[in-house]
Scaffold this motif. Sequence first.
Motif, PDB file in Angstrom:
ATOM      1  N   VAL A  64      37.553  50.352  39.463  1.00  0.00           N
ATOM      2  CA  VAL A  64      36.426  49.228  39.785  1.00  0.00           C
ATOM      3  C   VAL A  64      35.054  49.842  39.099  1.00  0.00           C
ATOM      4  N   SER A  65      34.969  51.019  39.396  1.00  0.00           N
ATOM      5  CA  SER A  65      33.497  51.566  38.826  1.00  0.00           C
ATOM      6  C   SER A  65      33.430  51.462  37.534  1.00  0.00           C
ATOM      7  N   ARG A 112      40.060  47.314  32.643  1.00  0.00           N
ATOM      8  CA  ARG A 112      39.085  46.379  33.144  1.00  0.00           C
ATOM      9  C   ARG A 112      39.765  44.884  33.698  1.00  0.00           C
ATOM     10  N   LEU A 134      34.702  49.182  35.651  1.00  0.00           N
ATOM     11  CA  LEU A 134      34.637  47.878  35.114  1.00  0.00           C
ATOM     12  C   LEU A 134      33.143  47.702  35.477  1.00  0.00           C
ATOM     13  N   GLU A 135      32.562  47.913  36.640  1.00  0.00           N
ATOM     14  CA  GLU A 135      31.400  47.474  37.298  1.00  0.00           C
ATOM     15  C   GLU A 135      30.235  48.242  36.029  1.00  0.00           C
ATOM     16  N   GLY A 160      40.933  46.392  37.110  1.00  0.00           N
ATOM     17  CA  GLY A 160      39.621  46.398  38.119  1.00  0.00           C
ATOM     18  C   GLY A 160      39.340  45.142  38.513  1.00  0.00           C
ATOM     19  N   SER A 161      39.376  44.215  37.767  1.00  0.00           N
ATOM     20  CA  SER A 161      39.171  42.716  37.993  1.00  0.00           C
ATOM     21  C   SER A 161      40.226  42.217  39.021  1.00  0.00           C
ATOM     22  N   GLN A 164      41.618  53.582  42.719  1.00  0.00           N
ATOM     23  CA  GLN A 164      41.332  51.979  42.606  1.00  0.00           C
ATOM     24  C   GLN A 164      39.696  51.936  42.326  1.00  0.00           C
ATOM     25  N   GLN A 165      38.952  52.475  43.311  1.00  0.00           N
ATOM     26  CA  GLN A 165      37.519  52.800  43.077  1.00  0.00           C
ATOM     27  C   GLN A 165      37.182  53.244  41.780  1.00  0.00           C
ATOM     28  N   LEU A 217      41.626  44.227  41.178  1.00  0.00           N
ATOM     29  CA  LEU A 217      41.360  44.955  42.539  1.00  0.00           C
ATOM     30  C   LEU A 217      40.194  44.227  43.152  1.00  0.00           C
ATOM     31  N   LEU A 218      39.267  43.467  42.444  1.00  0.00           N
ATOM     32  CA  LEU A 218      38.234  43.181  42.955  1.00  0.00           C
ATOM     33  C   LEU A 218      38.455  41.755  43.626  1.00  0.00           C
TER      34      LEU A 218
END
Lengths: 530, 227
Positions: B179-180, B216, B182-183, B219-220, B175-176, B222-223
Amino acid sequence: MQIKNLAVRARLRFPWESVDLGIALARKHWGKLFIAWLIPAAPLLALCYWLFPESPVLSILLIWWLKPVFDRLPLFMISRALFGSPESVRTALKHFFSVNRRDWFLGLTLRRLSPTRSFDMPITVLEQSTGRARTSRIGVLHRKHSGAATWLTLTLFHIETFLLIALSMLVFLFIPEQYVEGIEWIPLLQGDILWVKWLYFSLYLLVMAAVAPFYIVSGFCLYIGRRIELEGWDIEIQFRDLLERQQREQESRRRHIPGATTLIFLCSLIFGALIPSPSASAAPVETPQQAQEHIDEILADEDFHQVREISGWRKKEKPETEAAKEKIPEWLINFIEWLFENSKDKAEAEIDDEVKWGSTIAKILELLLWIGLVCSLGYLLWRHHEKILQSLKWQSKPKKIQPAPETLFGLDVRQSSLPDDVCAEVMRLWVEGDKRASLGLLYRATLSHLIEDFEFYFGDHLTESECAQLVQVRQQEPNEVQRPVSPALSQFVQELTANWQQLAYAHRPPKEAQVSSLCSQWQEEFGNDR
Amino acid sequence: MLDTTYNVETPEGIDLRARAAGPVPRILAYAVDVFYRSLILTAVGFALLFAGIAGDGIWLVCAFLLEWFYPVFFEVLRGGQTPGKKAFGLMVVNDNLTPISWGASFVRNLLRFADFLPFAYATGIISMTLGRHFQRLGDLAAATLVVYREEERAPVALPDTTPLPPPQNLRQQDQQAVVSLLERHQDLSEARQQELANLLEPITRKKGSDALSYLRSVGSWLLGGRG
């Protein structure tokens, strides 16, 4: 290059962290890198020594200038090690010329003094890009990391220098003191002695070889860190890991007998049909109490308990009584010694005019300290005087004069309590019939006179007859200190005591003639006293 | 896996992680402190010029105090950071990652003398380089550690996506990574991002820009975004 074989953890790092990682990585492979750096460099210095023994400075300058050449081989080795295929020094040395083929001239001229040398080196040596491609690549990589790379170069250059000086200091510290006097420092420090110079520069070569791996690997890790950031290596490694795991799970699922899974599926369907209530599928709800018990049970498990044995030295706790033992403490002895030593110094210090006020304060302090010393000595003497006296066998004599008892056998024996004319009072009481008081008065008066005139000591523990015996003993064995007792007095005391005992305890009064005879005897013995 | 992180497990079973700081930033931080100290001493020296011999004495006392207590003061009262360490984002902590105490700070600074031997902190440098967590002798004696201070990260601008629920079986690290991805949409090149997204084709059943936009969206989600 297989990213998944990376020997360091791939994560986003700040530039300084990459440098630290480089230090840690270089530490791990230091021996090999050190040798790989030294093997080409040391023979070159030896060659210089052979060819130009007169110019050590130029020789070491040459070595120093050729650093980029020696640095490339360790870089090659660490790149192999980082991606999981480390090479031995022997096989790596075969690559010495191949790694140095590209851009060696530029590396030794234009880029020799570049402050980011170790950071740029992987681009030349590992990516093998030259010219315009290299420039644009460096432009991309430098954007965030050039500062750290520059400081790395500057710092390690200084560390080299410091370590060299420290090593020389270490050598100096080990020269025995008696030889230090004999050394002529000026030619040594000016570098006039040739062999000392060569020795010094060989030392410098060793220091360079020792520091070089850290410089190369730190620069390389900066480069790797920048690429992880730019290319998302951490993401790639994680995705590949996820994919691999997924495939493994699928494989293991496929390996199960398909019939069994269908059977289980069918069974569950049937159960689901048979038991209509939806709560059957869920686990029975735990009450908070049950849950707590459950939690306690799990927490009691071994997984949550670590037993560690720690051994070490620590101070024993002594009972305080032992600590307070009567001994002159160590610090007092030290203190007194210090005091004596200082008093000498003070005398010297007085000579100096400038510090006169200082010596005045010192005098006052000294006085205070002396007072303190005397007080504490006095206290110690008082505290332990009994023990000291005992140890000196000065046992104090028991007190001679003990206070005369005021009452004996319940009778008041103070002379002040007696009437002026005892005999008349005795006879008057006797005639009145109060025989007990009458004889009591006589006995009382006798004791009183014995105590005060003859200094008899009749303790509380004596009986009447014991008192009479004491009088008899004094009469038979007179001593020089106390007033002797005449036989008549002794006789009288015996007689009176016997009569008094008869009356007091047996209630048998003596005859009146007896009493008057005792009275007259009393008059004879004591009556003249007043 | 080689890394420079320092991990501590608390009795409650919580893993604390810090990033130990190595010799190079620490030496530079020390150099900054030396610079500040000499600046102060120069100023004090000029101020005491009129005071004659007494001024010399006062200056020497100041030099002594600065040398030995300047770091202690800052480390204990300013969150483990001397001005030099602050400039490099470093801080001193006990080796259980609690704030440093007076005693530990005194010990680690008084033992600078041992690290200085035989000259110019050679022992300290060698000890830092060889130690597993870059501790010099003073740190080892006082059981302290120099770590990077965790700075709060500025929020990143995220691309517009509609959040989508993630596929099953994603572990925390997976998951990280998503997210990474995406970021870092601005740091990584578009082509590289698609390449990364294509790696997960067996799971996402998508390719190219579709895969990237799907990841993406995940990721969004998950955020915390919900469509």
